[in-house]
Design an enzyme around this catalytic site. Structure first.
Site, PDB file in Angstrom:
ATOM      1  N   PRO A  92       1.009  -1.192   0.076  1.00 57.89           N
ATOM      2  CG  PRO A  92      -0.143  -1.140   2.178  1.00 57.89           C
ATOM      3  CD  PRO A  92       0.696  -1.828   1.189  1.00 57.89           C
ATOM      4  CB  ALA A 101      12.388   2.350  -2.188  1.00 55.58           C
ATOM      5  CG  ASP A 143      11.841   3.758   2.301  1.00 59.46           C
ATOM      6  OD1 ASP A 143      12.084   3.371   3.424  1.00 59.46           O
ATOM      7  OD2 ASP A 143      10.873   4.232   1.901  1.00 59.46           O
TER       8      ASP A 143
END
Length: 310
Positions: A92, A101, A143
Site C-alpha cells: 500500500p 523504493a 527504503d
C-alpha cells in the site's frame, strides 16, 4: 516475445522512527509479505499499466513522475526501443512500507532482465536513488537499501548503512489502519515539541535510541521476549512524542491483549501501519483476524529468522 521480470519487497521500520532524525539508530528490514512485480515487453509506444494509471508513459499523472523519469533514463542509457511496463503491487502507498523504493527496484531489475544484461548492486542503487530523489526529495536511503536486500538494515544518520542477519525465531504481523501516514506532519510536530517541551522530547528520543540498540542485540541473540519489550517501550516513547493516534493505539493494545510479545506503530505515524511480534505463526494469524475484525484494513505476516522462507 522477450519479457523482463523484476520483483522487490516492501520494507518495515522495526525500531527508530523519528529518533533517527536526531542521530539515533534505526532498524529496518525487507518485508516479503508485500511485494511489487514488474514485467517489461517491447511495444510500439512507451506505455504504463498499473492500478493507478493505464496509458501512454508521457501522460502519466504527476505523482508517478519518478516512475516515468526512471523508465526514460533507463531507455536513454541503454538505447532501447519503446516498451510496455506492467506494475502489480500489494504494497500500500503512503503507509511507511517503502512502496516507491520497491517499485524502483522492481522496475530496474525488470529492465535489465528484459535487455538480458547483468548488473551490480551499485548500478541498481544508482537508478533506485535517482527515482527516490524525485519521489521524496532527500530520502534517507533506508527504503532503497531494504527493498533491494535480504538482511536487516542498521542506520545512523550521516553514517554508511550496515546490515545484519535476522536471527530471531518469531513472526511479525503488520496491520494497516487504512489511514494514510502523515510523516511530514508528524516530523514537524516532533520538532515543535523540542521547542515547547525540550526535556520531554529529548527523553523520548533518547529512549528510542536505547531501545533500538537493545533490539538489535536481542535479534542477534535470538531473544524474542526482550525484542518485544523494546518494541513496547518504543511505542510508549512514540506516544510521548505525539506521533501515534487512536487507531494505532487501539490495534497495539488489542495485539498485546491477545498474546503478542510486543507491538508498536511503524513508520511516520499518525496513521499507516502497526506491527506485532509473536512466537508462532498461529498466534500471528489469530491476532490478524482479531485486528481485521476491529477495523484494520489489511494485514500481512512474515516469518523472521529461521522461519523467513518457510
Amino acid at each position: 516475445m522477450s519479457i523482463g521480470t523484476g520483483i522487490a519487497t516492501g520494507k518495515i521500520i522495526l525500531m527508530g522512527e523519528h529518533s533517527v532524525v536526531y542521530g539515533e539508530p534505526a532498524i529496518a528490514f525487507p518485508f516479503a509479505g508485500a511485494k511489487v512485480q514488474v514485467e517489461i515487453t517491447a511495444n510500439e509506444t512507451n506505455t504504463l499499466i498499473s492500478s493507478y494509471y493505464h496509458g501512454l508513459l508521457e501522460e502519466v499523472p504527476s505523482h508517478l513522475k519518478n516512475v516515468k523519469d526512471l523508465l526514460h533514463r533507463l531507455q536513454q542509457d541503454f538505447h532501447t526501443g519503446p516498451f510496455a511496463t506492467s506494475i502489480v503491487s500489494t504494497i500500500p502507498s503512503e503507509r511507511g512500507m517503502g512502496s516507491s523504493a520497491a517499485v524502483a527496484v522492481a522496475l530496474t531489475r525488470a529492465f535489465f532482465d528484459w535487455i538480458k544484461k547483468d548488473f551490480t548492486k551499485e548500478e541498481l542503487m544508482t537508478y533506485v536513488n535517482f527515482s527516490e530523489k524525485i519521489a521524496h526529495g532527500n530520502p534517507s536511503g533506508i527504503d532503497a537499501a531494504a527493498a533491494s536486500g535480504t538482511d536487516a538494515i542498521y542506520f545512523i544518520k550521516g553514517h554508511p548503512i550496515t546490515s545484519f542477519p535476522l536471527t530471531i525465531d518469531g513472526y511479525l504481523l503488520v496491520a494497516d489502519t487504512g489511514i494514510k501516514g502523515q510523516t511530514r506532519e508528524a516530523v514537524k510536530s516532533v520538532a515543535h515539541l523540542f521547542e515547547t517541551s525540550k526535556q520531554l522530547a529529548s527523553q523520548a528520543i533518547q529512549r528510542l535510541g536505547i531501545e533500538t540498540k537493545r533490539a538489535k542485540e536481542a535479534i542477534i541473540a535470538n531473544q524474542l521476549e526482550v525484542l518485544g519489550e523494546s518494541m513496547n517501550n518504543a511505542h510508549q516513547a512514540l506516544q510521548q512524542l505525539g506521533v501515534s493516534n487512536q487507531q494505532l493505539d487501539q490495534l497495539v493494545s488489542l495485539a498485546l491483549a491477545h498474546g503478542a510479545y510486543g507491538a508498536k506503530l511503524t513508520g511516520g505515524g499518525r496513521g499507516g501501519c502497526m506491527i506485532a511480534l509473536t512466537k508462532t505463526k498461529e498466534q500471528a494469524e489469530n491476532i490478524s483476524r482479531i485486528l481485521l475484525s476491529d477495523g484494520a484494513r489489511a494485514a500481512w505476516i512474515q516469518g523472521l529468522g529461521v522461519y523467513e522462507h518457510v
